[in-house]
Design a protein around this motif. Sequence first.
Motif, short mmCIF file in Angstrom:
data_model
loop_
_atom_site.label_atom_id
_atom_site.label_comp_id
_atom_site.label_asym_id
_atom_site.label_seq_id
_atom_site.Cartn_x
_atom_site.Cartn_y
_atom_site.Cartn_z
N GLU A 151 -26.48 28.67 1.58
CA GLU A 151 -27.58 27.88 1.01
C GLU A 151 -28.73 27.89 2.01
OE1 GLU A 151 -26.53 24.18 -1.76
OE2 GLU A 151 -25.47 24.08 0.15
N VAL A 152 -29.90 28.30 1.55
CA VAL A 152 -31.11 28.28 2.38
C VAL A 152 -31.94 27.09 1.91
CG1 VAL A 152 -33.19 29.51 3.08
CG2 VAL A 152 -31.04 30.77 2.73
N ILE A 153 -32.04 26.07 2.77
CA ILE A 153 -32.64 24.80 2.35
C ILE A 153 -34.04 24.65 2.90
CG2 ILE A 153 -32.37 22.30 2.28
CD1 ILE A 153 -29.36 24.14 3.35
N ARG A 154 -34.99 24.48 2.00
CA ARG A 154 -36.38 24.28 2.40
C ARG A 154 -36.66 22.79 2.57
NH1 ARG A 154 -40.65 28.37 -0.13
NH2 ARG A 154 -41.94 26.95 1.07
N GLY A 155 -37.13 22.42 3.78
CA GLY A 155 -37.65 21.08 3.96
C GLY A 155 -39.01 20.98 3.27
N THR A 163 -39.09 30.89 5.11
CA THR A 163 -38.06 31.00 4.07
C THR A 163 -37.74 32.46 3.78
OG1 THR A 163 -38.82 28.93 3.06
CG2 THR A 163 -37.44 30.36 1.70
N LYS A 164 -38.78 33.29 3.66
CA LYS A 164 -38.58 34.71 3.38
C LYS A 164 -37.83 35.39 4.52
CE LYS A 164 -41.05 38.91 2.03
NZ LYS A 164 -42.38 39.53 1.73
N ILE A 165 -38.18 35.05 5.76
CA ILE A 165 -37.51 35.64 6.92
C ILE A 165 -36.01 35.32 6.90
CG2 ILE A 165 -37.26 35.46 9.44
CD1 ILE A 165 -40.33 35.13 9.57
N PRO A 177 -27.91 34.78 -0.25
CA PRO A 177 -28.63 33.53 -0.02
C PRO A 177 -29.14 32.93 -1.33
CG PRO A 177 -30.06 35.39 0.48
CD PRO A 177 -28.72 35.96 0.11
N VAL A 178 -29.03 31.61 -1.44
CA VAL A 178 -29.57 30.88 -2.58
C VAL A 178 -30.54 29.83 -2.04
CG1 VAL A 178 -29.05 29.39 -4.54
CG2 VAL A 178 -27.48 31.25 -3.94
N GLU A 179 -31.79 29.91 -2.48
CA GLU A 179 -32.81 28.97 -2.00
C GLU A 179 -32.72 27.66 -2.78
OE1 GLU A 179 -37.67 28.54 -2.11
OE2 GLU A 179 -36.79 30.56 -2.03
N PHE A 186 -27.63 18.77 -0.83
CA PHE A 186 -28.18 20.01 -1.37
C PHE A 186 -27.54 20.29 -2.74
CE2 PHE A 186 -27.80 20.59 3.38
CZ PHE A 186 -29.00 19.95 3.64
N VAL A 187 -27.04 21.50 -2.99
CA VAL A 187 -26.38 21.78 -4.27
C VAL A 187 -24.86 21.76 -4.11
CG1 VAL A 187 -25.97 23.50 -6.06
CG2 VAL A 187 -28.29 23.13 -5.23
N ALA A 188 -24.35 22.53 -3.16
CA ALA A 188 -22.90 22.70 -3.02
C ALA A 188 -22.17 21.37 -2.87
CB ALA A 188 -22.60 23.62 -1.83
N ASN A 189 -22.59 20.58 -1.90
CA ASN A 189 -21.86 19.34 -1.63
C ASN A 189 -22.24 18.20 -2.57
OD1 ASN A 189 -20.04 20.04 0.46
ND2 ASN A 189 -21.77 20.23 1.86
N ARG A 190 -23.40 18.28 -3.16
CA ARG A 190 -23.77 17.26 -4.14
C ARG A 190 -22.82 17.32 -5.35
NH1 ARG A 190 -29.86 15.85 -6.24
NH2 ARG A 190 -29.29 14.23 -7.74
N ILE A 191 -22.35 18.52 -5.65
CA ILE A 191 -21.42 18.70 -6.76
C ILE A 191 -19.96 18.61 -6.29
CG2 ILE A 191 -20.62 20.35 -8.50
CD1 ILE A 191 -23.54 21.40 -8.57
N LEU A 192 -19.67 19.22 -5.14
CA LEU A 192 -18.30 19.31 -4.65
C LEU A 192 -17.74 17.98 -4.18
CD1 LEU A 192 -15.79 20.96 -3.81
CD2 LEU A 192 -16.95 21.40 -1.63
#
Length: 295
Positions: A151-155, A163-165, A177-179, A186-192
Motif C-alpha cells: 500500500e502506497v499511502i499519500r499524506g 508518489t510516482k517515485i 503497489p496500490v495508491e 488505510f484500506v487493508a487494515n480498515r477492512i481486516l
Amino acid sequence: MKIIAVIGAGTMGNGIAHTLAQRGFTVKLIDVSEKALDKGMTTIFANLDRMVFKGTITEEDKFKTLNNIITYTDIEDGVVGVDLVIEAASENIDLKLKIFRKLNEICSHNTIFASNTSSISITQIGNVVAHPERVIGLHFMNPVPLMPLVEVIRGKKTSDKVTKIIMTLSEKIGKNPVEVNDAPGFVANRILMPMINEAIETLHNKVAGVYEIDTVMKLGMGHPMGPLQLADFIGLDVCLAILNVMNEGFKNPKYTPCPLLVNMVNNGRLGVKSGEGFYDYSESKKAEKVSKQFI
C-alpha cells in the motif's frame, strides 16, 4: 535511487531490507540494538537459504543479496548519502515521530521519507518534518519477500512526484503497489482488523472455539488462513495497536478492541512471536508435531 536506509531490523525491517537488496539496491539496515541486527541478518540468511533450496535463486544470488546489506547501530552514520529512508519501527506513534524528527535534523531536504506503518497517519508524520511533501507511507505485507502487495499511502501534503517515485520503486522490487489516501488503517487494515476483532469477539462470547472459527472462514469463505491464526502471525500486540489507532481516529465503537484481545496482550500472549496466542507455537509443541511424523 540506489542507496536506501531501512530503520528497524525486526520482522518487517529485515524483510524490506532483504527484498531491496535482492533487487540490487544498496541497503543500510539500521537498529540501535546490535542483537536485533544480528537476529535480522540471521533471518535474512535463513530465508535466502530457503529460496536457494527451493530453486528460486542461486547460491550466487544469495551472496550478492547479503553483500548489498550494510548494518549500522548509529542512525546518523546509517543515513549518510541515502536517497530514501524507510522507517520500519514498532507501531508506536511517539517512537515514529521521534525517529522522523531526528531524520529531519540529519538528512538533506531531498531525501524521501517513508513509513512502513500499518495504521498511523502519514499526514501526522509529515507535520514534524520540513518539506512534508516528501513523506509517504509504504505499507508492506508480511512476509515481505513473498507478499506481492504494498500500500502506497499519500499524506495530505505528499507530492505527485514522490508518489510516482515510490510507485515505480515498488514495481522495480517486484511488488504490486496500490495508491491509497491517508485514513486510519488505510484500506487493508480498515477492512481486516474489524474482521479479526469480530472473530475474537465470537470466541470471547463462546459461540465457537478457535479451530471451529478458523475452519468456518477457511472452508466457507475461501480464506487461506483463519482470522485467529492470522492474528497470531501478525502479532496480537500489533492488532491491538492498529485497532486502538482506528478506534481513536474514527470514534466508532465497531473498532473497540475485544477485551479478550486486550487481556491476551497484557498477559504476554502475542502469537507466534511469543510462542503462544490463540494457538501454541512453543518448542515443545513443535517437537510434538515432528515426533508424530515418525509414528
